[in-house]
Each structure stands twice: as C-alpha cells, then as structure tokens.
Enzyme design. Sequence first.
Site, PDB file in Angstrom:
ATOM      1  N   HIS A 294      -5.531   3.462   3.121  1.00 21.33           N
ATOM      2  CA  HIS A 294      -5.981   2.477   2.130  1.00 21.33           C
ATOM      3  C   HIS A 294      -6.189   1.112   2.798  1.00 21.33           C
ATOM      4  O   HIS A 294      -7.210   0.456   2.593  1.00 21.33           O
ATOM      5  CB  HIS A 294      -4.950   2.365   1.003  1.00 21.33           C
ATOM      6  CG  HIS A 294      -5.233   1.266   0.024  1.00 21.33           C
ATOM      7  ND1 HIS A 294      -6.278   1.310  -0.872  1.00 21.33           N
ATOM      8  CD2 HIS A 294      -4.610   0.075  -0.197  1.00 21.33           C
ATOM      9  CE1 HIS A 294      -6.283   0.198  -1.604  1.00 21.33           C
ATOM     10  NE2 HIS A 294      -5.288  -0.562  -1.215  1.00 21.33           N
TER      11      HIS A 294
ATOM     12  N   GLN B 119      -9.717 -10.625  -7.064  1.00 19.89           N
ATOM     13  CA  GLN B 119      -8.914 -10.485  -5.841  1.00 19.89           C
ATOM     14  C   GLN B 119      -9.643 -11.032  -4.611  1.00 19.89           C
ATOM     15  O   GLN B 119      -9.067 -11.756  -3.793  1.00 19.89           O
ATOM     16  CB  GLN B 119      -8.585  -9.000  -5.634  1.00 19.89           C
ATOM     17  CG  GLN B 119      -7.689  -8.703  -4.441  1.00 19.89           C
ATOM     18  CD  GLN B 119      -7.415  -7.194  -4.294  1.00 19.89           C
ATOM     19  OE1 GLN B 119      -7.837  -6.392  -5.126  1.00 19.89           O
ATOM     20  NE2 GLN B 119      -6.708  -6.831  -3.243  1.00 19.89           N
TER      21      GLN B 119
ATOM     22  N   GLU C 276      -5.079   1.604  -9.135  1.00 25.32           N
ATOM     23  CA  GLU C 276      -4.502   1.948  -7.836  1.00 25.32           C
ATOM     24  C   GLU C 276      -3.446   3.027  -8.040  1.00 25.32           C
ATOM     25  O   GLU C 276      -2.497   2.838  -8.816  1.00 25.32           O
ATOM     26  CB  GLU C 276      -3.899   0.716  -7.150  1.00 25.32           C
ATOM     27  CG  GLU C 276      -4.966  -0.256  -6.659  1.00 25.32           C
ATOM     28  CD  GLU C 276      -4.441  -1.326  -5.713  1.00 25.32           C
ATOM     29  OE1 GLU C 276      -3.242  -1.675  -5.803  1.00 25.32           O
ATOM     30  OE2 GLU C 276      -5.238  -1.807  -4.883  1.00 25.32           O
TER      31      GLU C 276
ATOM     32  N   GLU D 242      -0.327   4.778  -7.177  1.00 21.16           N
ATOM     33  CA  GLU D 242       0.877   4.438  -6.405  1.00 21.16           C
ATOM     34  C   GLU D 242       2.078   5.200  -6.950  1.00 21.16           C
ATOM     35  O   GLU D 242       2.028   5.763  -8.048  1.00 21.16           O
ATOM     36  CB  GLU D 242       1.192   2.928  -6.519  1.00 21.16           C
ATOM     37  CG  GLU D 242       0.042   2.019  -6.112  1.00 21.16           C
ATOM     38  CD  GLU D 242       0.483   0.585  -5.851  1.00 21.16           C
ATOM     39  OE1 GLU D 242       1.702   0.336  -5.705  1.00 21.16           O
ATOM     40  OE2 GLU D 242      -0.405  -0.294  -5.804  1.00 21.16           O
TER      41      GLU D 242
HETATM   42 CA    CA Z   1      -1.167  -2.258  -5.234  1.00 19.96          CA
END
Ligand code: CA
Length: 438
Positions: free
Chosen positions: A145, A251, A210, A212
């Site tokens: 990633h 971001q 995302e 995770e």
């Molecule tokens: Ca993250």
Amino acid sequence: MTLLNETHDPSLRSWVPSANQPGTDFPIQNLPFAAFRPADSAQHLRIGVAIGTQILDLTALARLALFTGEAGSALKAASSDSLNRLMALGPQAWSALRLALSRALRQGAPEQAQLSAALIPQDQAELAVPARIGDYTDFYTSVHHATNIGRLFRPDSPLMPNYKWLPIGYHGRASSIGVSGQSFPRPKGQTLPPGATEPVFGPCKRMDYELELGVFIGQGNALGEPIAIDDAEEHVFGLCILNDWSARDIQAWEYQPLGPFLSKNFASTISPWVVTLEALAPYRVPFERPQDDPKPLPYLQGMANSALGAFDVQLEVRLLTQRMQAAKEQGAIISRTSYRHAYWTVAQMVAHHTVNGCNLQPGDLLGTGTLSGPTLDQAGALIELTAGGKNPISLPGGETRSFLEDGDSVEITGWCEKPGAARIGFGLCAGTLLAARH
Ligand code: CA
C-alpha cells in the site's frame, strides 16, 4: 505468546446448534466479544460473546455465579457496558474466561439449561462500539500500500527512506469511530483542483475506503515505561475489522508536512466483534521480510515475533452500489487479501508506539493501515485499484467506479481457515456513504 490449548480443538461442538454449522463465523473455537443491547430498547449496553447466531449475555451469565476463581473475576469485569474493565485485566484472566466459556458451551455441558436463558439472537440485538476508545492511532504497515500510494502522491520517491526502519503511524481521532452499519455524509473540505494554484472548498470528490484491521489494547503501560517487544502481545486484547474512510482529494492537499487530518477523521467504521489473540493462535504465521531488507533495530525484533508474530486473516471487500442494494444483489467483490502480507506486526506496532514512553490504555485502538497484498487485485483501497481514478473498475450490471458515489456501501469481512483448525470469522464491517449535507 498464546499456545494452542483445548479451546482450539477443531472437534469441539456446542450445544448451540448454529455454532456447529459449516461456514459460521462464530463456532465454539472463536468466542469473540461485543457490546450489545436488545434492538429498539433503551437498555444499557452490555457485553456478550458470539456463539453461532446467538449472543451469550455475560451480565446475565455473571448473575448465575457459575464461574469461580480467575474466570469468575474476569466475568465480573465483563458485566459492564464496555470491554475496558475486562481488557485491563490481562491475558491470564482473558484466557481463564475463554476456557470457562468454552467448557460451559460444549455439547453435554451441565450448564446448558441455565446458560440457554442468557442467550439472545444476534438478529434481535443492536451492536455497538465495544470499548470506550480513549485514543486511536493508525499505522501504515503494508509496504505494498505504501508503495502504491507513494507512487501516486510522489512518483519520484514512492517509499520514504524511513519506511523499512519503523512502523509509520499518526494519531487519529477516536470520537468518530462507529460500528458496522454506520452511515455518514460525504465530507467537505479544501482541495486543490488539478493545475490550480489556489484551493477550493466543497464536497470531497475522491471518497475512498481503506481495508484495515483494528488492534484493541488490553492492559496499558505506565507513562515512561515502554513495552518490550517480547511482552507486547500481553497488552493486546484482540482484533476487529476497520474501514478507515479516506477523502483522497482533501488528503492530497493537507497531508504534508504533518500527515492526514480532516481527510480521515470524519468517520471510521469497525466490526462489532473483537476476536481475541488467543482465538487467532492457530492462524499465526512467521513474520517474514525479503532477505535484502534491513533487519529491524533490536527493540523491534523478538524471537516470538519472528517465529509466529504475523496472522493469516483472509480479508474481502464488497462494494454495493445503490442500484445493487435496491435490486437486493450481493454486491461485487473488489478485493481479496490476507493480513499475513503486512510489513510490520502487531507486536512491533505496540513496541514502537511505546518506545518513547508513550502510555497506552485499555480500549485504545491501533489501525494496521491499509492491508494491500502484493498484487493489484489484493489492493485495499480504490485509489490503488483504479490507479488514482485513472482506470475505473467495472462492476456487474455495467456500472463503474473510480471513487465512491453517494449511497455506496462497503462491506468488509475477515476470516481464518485452514486444514486442521476450526474456521473462525470476524463478522461484518459495513458502512454507507451518504450525500454531502447542504
Ligand atoms: Ca488508514
């Protein structure tokens, strides 16, 4: 490190019939914890353990006073509206409670009649965030990633020179962490349009998820006292699935030099069930690195961590567009990977987080960072799957996506499966992006 014991025996069966169904996430070998209340009730939250399609209500169980010794004390700590008190007790207590629960839920257990009254079907319960999360830290432990994202944001230097030396992380925001089922409006913020020299304000145009895992801290450490890597897992209660929703255009404009801020803290979604490290013991795998990569500094190296510090958790992301939801379709699987590909382990995250004396507290949440695997179909975010939006993915029914559209739901599931061990699962982590508020 937790070794295998009688609770992992794949031949164990429960007197709760649904726990013995092939493919269930919650057989008797799993026994994950969540906070729940009966649906549509105003009752206080309480802690329960998943068994098949049921929840064993630990507050009701504690009233029966069937468990004694350490298991009894642990059960008392779990008779609460959150897992924090149980988390604070440490691995010996967690293990004692797991053994007592496993024995009481087995076929032929004398406690069956009494425990039956403490069961509530999962589909009649509302599940909640299982702990009071004081602090949330998100790491960046997938080198795949980090490389894919780095290439998009900084084509000339995708992987920063520190990446292979320390587990990169940033302090996130605990207040906006919600449980599976969460929906939230598309965030607004500043973005810098391509070619522009001044930013504009408005709804995010590049909304992403995302994939995770979340790591719940159990017992904490005192300020100024680092946790050594060999002790790190004694401070970890268990794992859940985490979706760290990300506004990529916000971001890209805000992240330098101090890291993500408003692009990440508007919502994060976790699965309600916390699967303990002990339940995951059969699925430990060696922590491996390419041979030419630097050896971690001594505080990030341990014998147990090298031998069995990684976990083979299978992960799958499903996208459900509004059309698919209306048509009651299953959704499209857009990624599959395993946690085993991470570059840094759970123990290394804990050791690194505390090496400067920072104190962790029961209920703190660490995110692993997006868990992309080595190949493109194993990427854990749309920004990677679509190469920054340039190559939209095709969905069944003729739809395409570069980034998420209003009404899209993302469903993440995780499970562990291999010959010779019981299959265990994490349940569902689902969330829905709504239109921006006016
Ligand atoms: Ca993250």
